[in-house]
Scaffold this motif. Structure first.
Motif, PDB file in Angstrom:
ATOM      1  N   ASN A   3       0.804  -1.228   0.000  1.00  0.00           N
ATOM      2  CA  ASN A   3       0.000   0.000   0.000  1.00  0.00           C
ATOM      3  C   ASN A   3       0.832   1.272   0.000  1.00  0.00           C
ATOM      4  N   THR A   4       2.106   1.143  -0.338  1.00  0.00           N
ATOM      5  CA  THR A   4       2.939   2.337  -0.465  1.00  0.00           C
ATOM      6  C   THR A   4       2.922   2.839  -1.900  1.00  0.00           C
ATOM      7  N   ASN A   5       2.530   1.962  -2.815  1.00  0.00           N
ATOM      8  CA  ASN A   5       2.562   2.268  -4.250  1.00  0.00           C
ATOM      9  C   ASN A   5       3.945   2.731  -4.682  1.00  0.00           C
ATOM     10  N   GLU A   6       4.951   2.280  -3.968  1.00  0.00           N
ATOM     11  CA  GLU A   6       6.331   2.648  -4.254  1.00  0.00           C
ATOM     12  C   GLU A   6       7.220   1.425  -4.056  1.00  0.00           C
ATOM     13  N   PRO A   7       7.313   0.580  -5.100  1.00  0.00           N
ATOM     14  CA  PRO A   7       8.062  -0.672  -4.953  1.00  0.00           C
ATOM     15  C   PRO A   7       9.572  -0.537  -5.120  1.00  0.00           C
ATOM     16  N   ARG A   8      10.065   0.648  -5.452  1.00  0.00           N
ATOM     17  CA  ARG A   8      11.489   0.788  -5.769  1.00  0.00           C
ATOM     18  C   ARG A   8      12.415   0.339  -4.647  1.00  0.00           C
ATOM     19  N   ARG A   9      12.093   0.644  -3.394  1.00  0.00           N
ATOM     20  CA  ARG A   9      12.975   0.238  -2.292  1.00  0.00           C
ATOM     21  C   ARG A   9      13.087  -1.276  -2.219  1.00  0.00           C
ATOM     22  N   ILE A  10      11.973  -1.963  -2.371  1.00  0.00           N
ATOM     23  CA  ILE A  10      11.979  -3.423  -2.296  1.00  0.00           C
ATOM     24  C   ILE A  10      12.738  -4.011  -3.484  1.00  0.00           C
ATOM     25  N   ILE A  11      12.456  -3.492  -4.676  1.00  0.00           N
ATOM     26  CA  ILE A  11      13.134  -3.986  -5.887  1.00  0.00           C
ATOM     27  C   ILE A  11      14.632  -3.712  -5.803  1.00  0.00           C
ATOM     28  N   ASN A  12      15.007  -2.518  -5.367  1.00  0.00           N
ATOM     29  CA  ASN A  12      16.431  -2.188  -5.235  1.00  0.00           C
ATOM     30  C   ASN A  12      17.118  -3.083  -4.216  1.00  0.00           C
TER      31      ASN A  12
END
Length: 105
Positions: A3-12
C-alpha cells in the motif's frame, strides 16, 4: 501490496542482494516469477514486466543468458560461466520451476 505504491525500495533491495551474491559467487544464476495480482492472469503480469526491464538493465548479456517465459511470467538469468560448464543447466532450472510451481506443467 504494501500500500505504499512505491516498490522501488523493495526492488532495489532485491537487486542489491543479487549483486552481492554474484560478487561472492561468479557462477550464481537467478530466477523469478512475477506473481499475478488480483484479477490478473499469470501471463505477462505487471510485476513480470517491471522486473524483467530492471533485470535487463542491471545484468548484461555478457555475463548472463536471459531466458524468459512470458506465458508464465517467469525469468531465468543463467550465468554464462555456469552454462558453459553445464550445457543442461537451463533444462535443470526449468525442471526446478516446474517442481515448485504447479501451473508450469
Amino acid at each position: 501490496m504494501t500500500n505504499t505504491n512505491e516498490p522501488r525500495r523493495i526492488i532495489n533491495t532485491c537487486i542489491n542482494i543479487m549483486l552481492d551474491i554474484y560478487q561472492n559467487n561468479e557462477r550464481a544464476s537467478f530466477g523469478f516469477v512475477g506473481a499475478n495480482g488480483f484479477n490478473e492472469d499469470v501471463s505477462c503480469t505487471k510485476r513480470y514486466r517491471v522486473y524483467s526491464r530492471i533485470i535487463a538493465t542491471y545484468f548484461s548479456d555478457e555475463h548472463f543468458y536471459h531466458k524468459e517465459n512470458i506465458e508464465k511470467s517467469a525469468y531465468m538469468l543463467i550465468n554464462n560461466i555456469s552454462l558453459n560448464e553445464n550445457p543442461n543447466l537451463v533444462e535443470q532450472i526449468e525442471s526446478f520451476f516446474i517442481d515448485q510451481y504447479e501451473y508450469f506443467e
